[in-house]
Design an enzyme around this catalytic site. Structure first.
Site, PDB file in Angstrom:
ATOM      1  N   ASN A   7      31.478  45.464  35.543  1.00  0.00           N
ATOM      2  CA  ASN A   7      32.716  45.017  35.606  1.00  0.00           C
ATOM      3  C   ASN A   7      33.293  44.615  34.267  1.00  0.00           C
ATOM      4  O   ASN A   7      32.664  43.597  33.790  1.00  0.00           O
ATOM      5  CB  ASN A   7      32.682  43.506  36.763  1.00  0.00           C
ATOM      6  CG  ASN A   7      34.135  43.024  36.924  1.00  0.00           C
ATOM      7  OD1 ASN A   7      35.097  43.622  36.212  1.00  0.00           O
ATOM      8  ND2 ASN A   7      34.131  41.952  37.552  1.00  0.00           N
ATOM      9  N   ARG A  88      34.100  48.549  38.945  1.00  0.00           N
ATOM     10  CA  ARG A  88      35.355  47.742  39.413  1.00  0.00           C
ATOM     11  C   ARG A  88      36.559  48.239  38.690  1.00  0.00           C
ATOM     12  O   ARG A  88      36.537  48.252  37.353  1.00  0.00           O
ATOM     13  CB  ARG A  88      35.180  46.474  39.282  1.00  0.00           C
ATOM     14  CG  ARG A  88      36.413  45.667  39.893  1.00  0.00           C
ATOM     15  CD  ARG A  88      35.925  44.103  39.569  1.00  0.00           C
ATOM     16  NE  ARG A  88      37.287  43.457  40.098  1.00  0.00           N
ATOM     17  CZ  ARG A  88      37.968  42.360  39.762  1.00  0.00           C
ATOM     18  NH1 ARG A  88      37.647  41.685  38.662  1.00  0.00           N
ATOM     19  NH2 ARG A  88      39.225  42.032  40.200  1.00  0.00           N
ATOM     20  N   HIS A 177      41.884  41.619  45.216  1.00  0.00           N
ATOM     21  CA  HIS A 177      40.498  41.234  45.617  1.00  0.00           C
ATOM     22  C   HIS A 177      39.867  42.031  46.886  1.00  0.00           C
ATOM     23  O   HIS A 177      39.433  41.680  47.765  1.00  0.00           O
ATOM     24  CB  HIS A 177      40.674  39.982  46.272  1.00  0.00           C
ATOM     25  CG  HIS A 177      40.970  38.857  45.325  1.00  0.00           C
ATOM     26  ND1 HIS A 177      41.642  37.578  45.446  1.00  0.00           N
ATOM     27  CD2 HIS A 177      40.480  38.530  44.154  1.00  0.00           C
ATOM     28  CE1 HIS A 177      41.629  36.895  44.460  1.00  0.00           C
ATOM     29  NE2 HIS A 177      41.005  37.442  43.584  1.00  0.00           N
ATOM     30  N   ARG A 236      48.259  30.088  38.461  1.00  0.00           N
ATOM     31  CA  ARG A 236      49.303  30.680  38.957  1.00  0.00           C
ATOM     32  C   ARG A 236      50.129  30.200  39.923  1.00  0.00           C
ATOM     33  O   ARG A 236      49.651  29.650  40.890  1.00  0.00           O
ATOM     34  CB  ARG A 236      48.957  32.147  39.395  1.00  0.00           C
ATOM     35  CG  ARG A 236      48.056  32.946  38.393  1.00  0.00           C
ATOM     36  CD  ARG A 236      47.679  34.144  38.846  1.00  0.00           C
ATOM     37  NE  ARG A 236      46.431  34.433  38.763  1.00  0.00           N
ATOM     38  CZ  ARG A 236      45.525  35.194  38.993  1.00  0.00           C
ATOM     39  NH1 ARG A 236      45.780  35.799  40.057  1.00  0.00           N
ATOM     40  NH2 ARG A 236      44.091  35.302  38.657  1.00  0.00           N
ATOM     41  N   GLU A 378      31.150  41.063  45.574  1.00  0.00           N
ATOM     42  CA  GLU A 378      31.902  42.311  45.290  1.00  0.00           C
ATOM     43  C   GLU A 378      31.060  43.343  44.815  1.00  0.00           C
ATOM     44  O   GLU A 378      31.186  44.524  45.057  1.00  0.00           O
ATOM     45  CB  GLU A 378      32.985  42.002  44.466  1.00  0.00           C
ATOM     46  CG  GLU A 378      34.132  41.322  45.198  1.00  0.00           C
ATOM     47  CD  GLU A 378      34.839  40.235  44.088  1.00  0.00           C
ATOM     48  OE1 GLU A 378      34.355  39.421  43.623  1.00  0.00           O
ATOM     49  OE2 GLU A 378      36.027  40.330  43.927  1.00  0.00           O
TER      50      GLU A 378
END
Ligand code: ADP
Length: 419
Positions: A7, A88, A177, A236, A378
């Site tokens: 990643n 990823r 995601h 956010r 993940e």
């Protein structure tokens, strides 16, 4: 089969090496500070952790370091023991709905999507290119964060904008995601013992999103054209009225750069509380009576419940609700508050089980839907998807021995350049 999962972020590289016979991660590492003065190199194996500092110029250097750690710790004998690499990649646009074997065409497509994911796709590609340089014969697979959501129907992914904006500029909901939501829904289906299930997965971390999944397919998700949409997040905004930026720009002298900064970094839990984005600290402050911290947590739960309620309607019911990621796995008070809203819909939380650490099931026996807390993984999902693709594409894969030679040459070249 052994799979290395990477990643690559703008200044970091996370890696995990899996033995897929057991699905065990044999070694994992995090190199943080690529291109900066000093870089922190963390490594973990069999529960033992090591930390050091190094000068890591770029992603090639970082990957060399990661590969070296595998050899130094005798996790592999030679680089040919790395049978495939799973990357990823955040944005696959509308092109990729499956993991994909990386070739020149895929590299061009990832580049074309820089515009849609300027913070993520460039470093993701840097990791891919570095691996092609170092281990040219190891097959590489891109696992896209957006891919899982490509099953959404148009009524879920289109915005109420002129259709031409979709046709011309591909402005639509992509969702993110995806690898985590897919992993969580597969785990939930296993726990329920059937594939045809209605699951809502809540990935609640600094970035948060919720997905409605029917029979293993995403039918709607809370993030949108970008990962800013949907839930209130650490810093956010989540969904806001689209007229707000227009108003700030037109009447209040805010610049585009100001708004980028505000919407991305100064909003959400941090913006509302004026304190922090971290739910641990917000909880402590709210217990002490800080009203803005309380307000931030209330907004978070209210918005999450709003999405889950809507998704129960879209799914036509719910078999399982899954909580995951930093907040979902740890913040019992957030889970309790969200579920309180859902009681009239047959989702009943067991407050005792919910308070315990590491409970997998936290619903009451009478609840129509099971409520699970599942740590997301993940990397394992990327490794699984890479393995599956490699098995299907076996004839395409060449002997990886030449990679070892190329790596030795590269280390030599780089050491000479440093000296
Ligand atoms: P990211 O989106 O960066 O991967 P994570 O999934 O790691 O985020 O989640 C990080 C967030 O999880 C922290 O900012 C914090 O709000 C929350 N968190 C982590 N541990 C706890 C805890 N023990 N209790 C409550 N919240 C926690």
């Amino acid at each position: 089969m052994n799979i290395l999962v990477l990643n690559s972020g703008s200044s970091s590289l996370k890696y995990k090496f899996f033995d897929m016979a057991t699905e065990k991660a044999l070694l994992s590492g995090h190199i943080d500070g690529i291109g900066l003065e000093r870089c922190l190199v963390k490594m973990s194996m069999d529960g033992r952790k090591e930390e050091s500092k190094a000068l890591v110029k770029d992603h090639v250097d970082a990957i060399i370091l990661a590969l070296k750690s595998l050899k130094d710790k005798q996790v592999i004998g030679s680089y040919a023991d790395i049978h495939a690499i799973g990357h990823r990649v955040v944005h696959g646009g509308e092109k990729y709905e499956q993991p994909t074997l990386i070739d020149e065409k895929v590299i061009r497509a990832i580049k074309q999507l820089f515009e849609l994911a300027p913070l993520h796709n460039p470093p993701n590609l840097a990791g891919i290119l570095a691996c092609r340089k170092i281990l040219p014969s190891a097959p590489q697979v891109a696992v896209f964060d957006t891919a899982f959501h490509q099953s959404m129907p148009p009524e879920a992914y289109l915005y109420g904008l002129p259709y031409e904006l979709y046709e011309k500029h591909r402005i639509r909901k992509y969702g993110f995601h995806g690898t985590s939501h897919k992993y969580l829904s597969e785990q939930a289906a296993k726990l329920l013992g059937k594939k045809e299930v209605k699951v809502i997965t809540c990935h609640l971390g600094n970035g948060s999103s919720i997905t409605a999944i029917k029979d293993g397919k995403s039918i709607n998700t809370s993030m949108g054209f970008t990962p800013m949409d949907g839930l209130i997040m650490g810093t956010r905004t989540g969904s806001i009225d689209p007229q707000i930026p227009v108003f700030l720009l037109k009447h209040k002298q805010y610049s585009l750069a100001d708004m980028q900064e505000i919407f991305n970094k100064k909003s959400g839990l941090f913006g509302i509380s004026g304190l922090t984005h971290d739910v641990r600290d917000l909880w402590k402050a709210s217990v002490k009576g800080n009203s803005r911290a309380k307000l931030a947590l209330s907004l978070f739960c209210h918005r999450a419940a709003f999405f889950i309620g809507g998704y129960i309607a879209l799914l036509g019911g719910i078999d399982a609700l899954v909580f995951s990621a930093g907040i979902g796995e740890n913040a019992w008070h957030i889970r309790r508050r969200i579920c309180k809203y859902l009681e009239p819909l047959g989702v009943e939380i067991d407050t005792g089980l919910n308070r315990k650490n590491n409970s997998l099931i936290i619903s009451k026996p009478s609840s129509k839907a099971k409520i699970f807390v599942i740590p997301t993984n993940e990397e394992l999902q990327i490794a699984r998807e890479t393995k599956q693709l490699i098995l299907e594409a076996k004839p395409l894969i060449k002997d990886a021995r030449s990679s070892s030679k190329r790596l030795k040459e590269l280390i030599k070249e780089r050491n000479e350049a440093k000296n």
